[in-house]
Design a protein around this motif. Structure first.
Motif, PDB file in Angstrom:
ATOM      1  N   UNK A  71     -38.254 -17.527 -59.601  1.00 17.64           N
ATOM      2  CA  UNK A  71     -38.601 -18.724 -60.366  1.00 17.64           C
ATOM      3  C   UNK A  71     -39.093 -18.393 -61.762  1.00 17.64           C
ATOM      4  N   UNK A  72     -39.868 -17.307 -61.874  1.00 22.49           N
ATOM      5  CA  UNK A  72     -40.387 -16.906 -63.182  1.00 22.49           C
ATOM      6  C   UNK A  72     -39.255 -16.529 -64.139  1.00 22.49           C
ATOM      7  N   UNK A  73     -38.228 -15.831 -63.624  1.00 25.58           N
ATOM      8  CA  UNK A  73     -37.101 -15.458 -64.481  1.00 25.58           C
ATOM      9  C   UNK A  73     -36.289 -16.685 -64.878  1.00 25.58           C
ATOM     10  N   UNK A  74     -36.062 -17.589 -63.954  1.00 20.15           N
ATOM     11  CA  UNK A  74     -35.312 -18.802 -64.270  1.00 20.15           C
ATOM     12  C   UNK A  74     -36.039 -19.626 -65.322  1.00 20.15           C
ATOM     13  N   UNK A  75     -37.348 -19.690 -65.227  1.00 16.21           N
ATOM     14  CA  UNK A  75     -38.129 -20.435 -66.223  1.00 16.21           C
ATOM     15  C   UNK A  75     -37.989 -19.824 -67.621  1.00 16.21           C
ATOM     16  N   UNK A  76     -37.818 -18.501 -67.665  1.00 17.60           N
ATOM     17  CA  UNK A  76     -37.726 -17.821 -68.969  1.00 17.60           C
ATOM     18  C   UNK A  76     -36.392 -18.066 -69.675  1.00 17.60           C
ATOM     19  N   UNK A  77     -35.371 -18.501 -68.927  1.00 22.15           N
ATOM     20  CA  UNK A  77     -34.072 -18.740 -69.560  1.00 22.15           C
ATOM     21  C   UNK A  77     -33.671 -20.216 -69.500  1.00 22.15           C
ATOM     22  N   UNK A  78     -34.646 -21.075 -69.226  1.00 25.36           N
ATOM     23  CA  UNK A  78     -34.368 -22.513 -69.187  1.00 25.36           C
ATOM     24  C   UNK A  78     -34.126 -23.052 -70.604  1.00 25.36           C
ATOM     25  N   UNK A  79     -33.269 -24.073 -70.722  1.00 26.01           N
ATOM     26  CA  UNK A  79     -32.445 -24.713 -69.695  1.00 26.01           C
ATOM     27  C   UNK A  79     -31.242 -23.828 -69.343  1.00 26.01           C
ATOM     28  N   UNK A  80     -30.991 -23.679 -68.046  1.00 27.55           N
ATOM     29  CA  UNK A  80     -30.001 -22.730 -67.568  1.00 27.55           C
ATOM     30  C   UNK A  80     -29.047 -23.398 -66.588  1.00 27.55           C
ATOM     31  N   UNK A  81     -27.797 -22.971 -66.609  1.00 25.72           N
ATOM     32  CA  UNK A  81     -26.804 -23.389 -65.620  1.00 25.72           C
ATOM     33  C   UNK A  81     -26.719 -22.267 -64.599  1.00 25.72           C
ATOM     34  N   UNK A  82     -27.012 -22.580 -63.328  1.00 26.95           N
ATOM     35  CA  UNK A  82     -27.083 -21.569 -62.278  1.00 26.95           C
ATOM     36  C   UNK A  82     -25.850 -21.622 -61.389  1.00 26.95           C
ATOM     37  N   UNK A  83     -25.280 -20.452 -61.145  1.00 26.99           N
ATOM     38  CA  UNK A  83     -24.128 -20.316 -60.245  1.00 26.99           C
ATOM     39  C   UNK A  83     -24.592 -19.537 -59.016  1.00 26.99           C
ATOM     40  N   UNK A  84     -24.404 -20.130 -57.841  1.00 27.99           N
ATOM     41  CA  UNK A  84     -24.792 -19.441 -56.615  1.00 27.99           C
ATOM     42  C   UNK A  84     -25.753 -20.255 -55.787  1.00 27.99           C
ATOM     43  N   UNK A  85     -26.933 -19.697 -55.535  1.00 30.34           N
ATOM     44  CA  UNK A  85     -27.919 -20.342 -54.662  1.00 30.34           C
ATOM     45  C   UNK A  85     -28.675 -21.413 -55.447  1.00 30.34           C
ATOM     46  N   UNK A  86     -27.961 -22.492 -55.772  1.00 29.40           N
ATOM     47  CA  UNK A  86     -28.537 -23.531 -56.632  1.00 29.40           C
ATOM     48  C   UNK A  86     -29.678 -24.276 -55.946  1.00 29.40           C
ATOM     49  N   UNK A  87     -29.587 -24.479 -54.642  1.00 33.00           N
ATOM     50  CA  UNK A  87     -30.656 -25.190 -53.930  1.00 33.00           C
ATOM     51  C   UNK A  87     -31.971 -24.429 -54.011  1.00 33.00           C
ATOM     52  N   UNK A  88     -31.908 -23.129 -53.811  1.00 30.84           N
ATOM     53  CA  UNK A  88     -33.123 -22.329 -53.892  1.00 30.84           C
ATOM     54  C   UNK A  88     -33.638 -22.267 -55.327  1.00 30.84           C
ATOM     55  N   UNK A  89     -32.702 -22.199 -56.297  1.00 28.34           N
ATOM     56  CA  UNK A  89     -33.098 -22.164 -57.701  1.00 28.34           C
ATOM     57  C   UNK A  89     -33.865 -23.430 -58.079  1.00 28.34           C
TER      58      UNK A  89
END
Length: 424
Positions: free
Chosen positions: A88-106
């Motif tokens: 979650x910390x890494x995703x927050x650092x690159x927001x807004x982000x388009x995620x491919x893969x485990x989108x529900x967990x993201x």
């Protein structure tokens, strides 16, 4: 220049040539390029500044990599094995982000809003390709953002520009140098620099890529046999597991295997000696590099391996424990704590410079005024120019006023036949 040129050249030169195989699904170079153009169209219609892959290796990796490049957005593959808090910390650092893969967990661990599962993304990219312009967007020149594996601090965001990655590819790979029978088995995780450089180098050489999403020695052996694999890359632990299965009597046809490259960790000399005996008709290459250097900066080539294993001279045979010589396109120096360049045989910190060397982080640049990058790896050059690694410069045991490298202790322990692995 843009790394998408690598795939575009392959698609325009041989559009119907088989470029990639993953879990039974086959992609020609033209099909991959069309999917990448569709992915770019998809990304440009999202409110995002980064494209994140949060999944195992698959066809989604090259489609996302080249799609992001065409869209002028950084490609940020993330370690899907991370704990929720770290992810979650890494995703927050690159927001807004388009995620491919485990989108529900993201979405559960971060404020992610846009993305799709792997199959959903691939199908959406193919649908968008029907009306995609394929026009390259300029962006800020960053092709990939890879988070380093932080242990005592938050991971740093290493930035690799298109010029860095193309500098490596154009100086080490000849375009269309592979024939149609050649196939590369890829089992490295997509969030590792090797996952990106392997895709780029093999597509530029126009070698068929066969993806194994998650490494397992039996699956690796079966796929290598079924697909007539000619080239493979393995980290030392993977090679050890493959050889252990062969020792156990696993019977597979590996007669097509011409080349094995290895890297990503210390290769015990006794393991590579066994491998050279086990695969006498296969060429071995040891590749040493870092994320910040766009992959390989030094190579111990096939002839170096053959010369070392056949030699009775201890100094020549010891080269099996080296990572070879620096690439012609890379400058490399060994320096002491004061920054002075050290002569052969003297250990110190490895510094490198060259077009492929980024040394740039989202937080800051680590390059000095003359463009040299401090790798934080310790090692030395011998009189013949072969590079030997001894660990990280800050990974030192001090005993009785003497500095001791844990890597050197582990190397000695590994020579004992009863020791499978060790950690100091």
């Amino acid at each position: 220049m843009n790394i998408a040129l690598v795939l575009q050249m392959a698609a325009e030169t041989a559009p119907d040539r088989l470029g990639l195989v993953c879990e039974g699904r086959q992609w020609t170079y033209s099909a991959l390029y069309e999917a990448a153009k569709g992915a770019a169209e998809l990304f440009l219609n999202q409110d995002c500044t980064h494209i994140a892959l949060l999944d195992e290796s698959s066809e989604a990796a090259p489609i996302a990599l080249f799609g992001a490049a065409l869209a002028g957005l950084p490609y940020a593959p993330l370690n899907y094995r991370l704990a929720d808090t770290d992810r979650g910390a890494l995703l927050d650092r690159i927001a807004p982000v388009y995620v491919i893969g485990d989108i529900d967990r993201a979405k559960r661990v971060s404020g992610v809003r846009a993305g799709a599962s792997r199959p959903g993304f691939v199908e959406a990219a193919l649908a968008a390709a029907q009306h995609a312009s394929g026009e390259e967007q300029e962006g800020d020149g960053i092709a990939a953002q890879i988070f380093t594996s932080g242990t005592t601090a938050a991971p740093k965001a290493a930035l690799l520009r298109h010029t860095n990655l193309l500098g490596y590819i154009l100086s080490t790979v000849e375009f269309m140098s592979a024939n149609e029978e050649e196939a590369q088995l890829v089992c490295v995780p997509p969030y590792h620099i090797a996952g990106i450089s392997t895709l780029l180098s093999n597509i530029y050489a126009m070698r068929r890529i066969v993806i194994l999403p998650a490494f397992d020695p039996d699956h690796w052996l079966q796929l290598a046999s079924d697909e007539g694999i000619t080239n493979a890359f393995l980290v030392p632990t993977m090679l050890a597991r493959v050889m252990a299965r062969i020792d156990d009597g696993a019977a597979f046809n590996l007669s097509s295997l011409r080349s094995i490259a290895y890297g990503g960790g210390r290769m015990p000399p006794e393991l590579i000696e066994r491998a050279l005996t086990q695969f006498p008709n296969t060429s071995f290459t040891n590749a040493y590099g870092l994320t910040e250097t766009s992959s390989t900066i030094a190579l111990l080539g096939p002839e170096d391996h053959r010369e070392a294993i056949a030699s009775a001279d201890p100094k020549v045979r010891a080269r099996l424990g080296s990572v070879g010589k620096p690439l012609p396109s890379v400058e490399l120096e060994i320096r002491d704590d004061s920054g002075a360049v050290l002569p052969p045989g003297m250990p110190g910190e490895i510094f490198v410079r060259g077009e492929q060397v980024s040394g740039e982080y989202r937080e800051k640049s680590a390059l000095d005024a003359e463009g040299w990058f401090p790798t934080r790896d310790a090692g030395y050059l011998d009189e013949s120019g072969f590079l030997y690694l001894s660990g990280r410069v800050d990974d030192v045991i001090v005993r009785g006023g003497e500095n001791i490298s844990p890597g050197e202790i582990e190397a000695v322990l590994a020579t004992h036949p009863a020791v499978a692995d060790s950690a100091a």
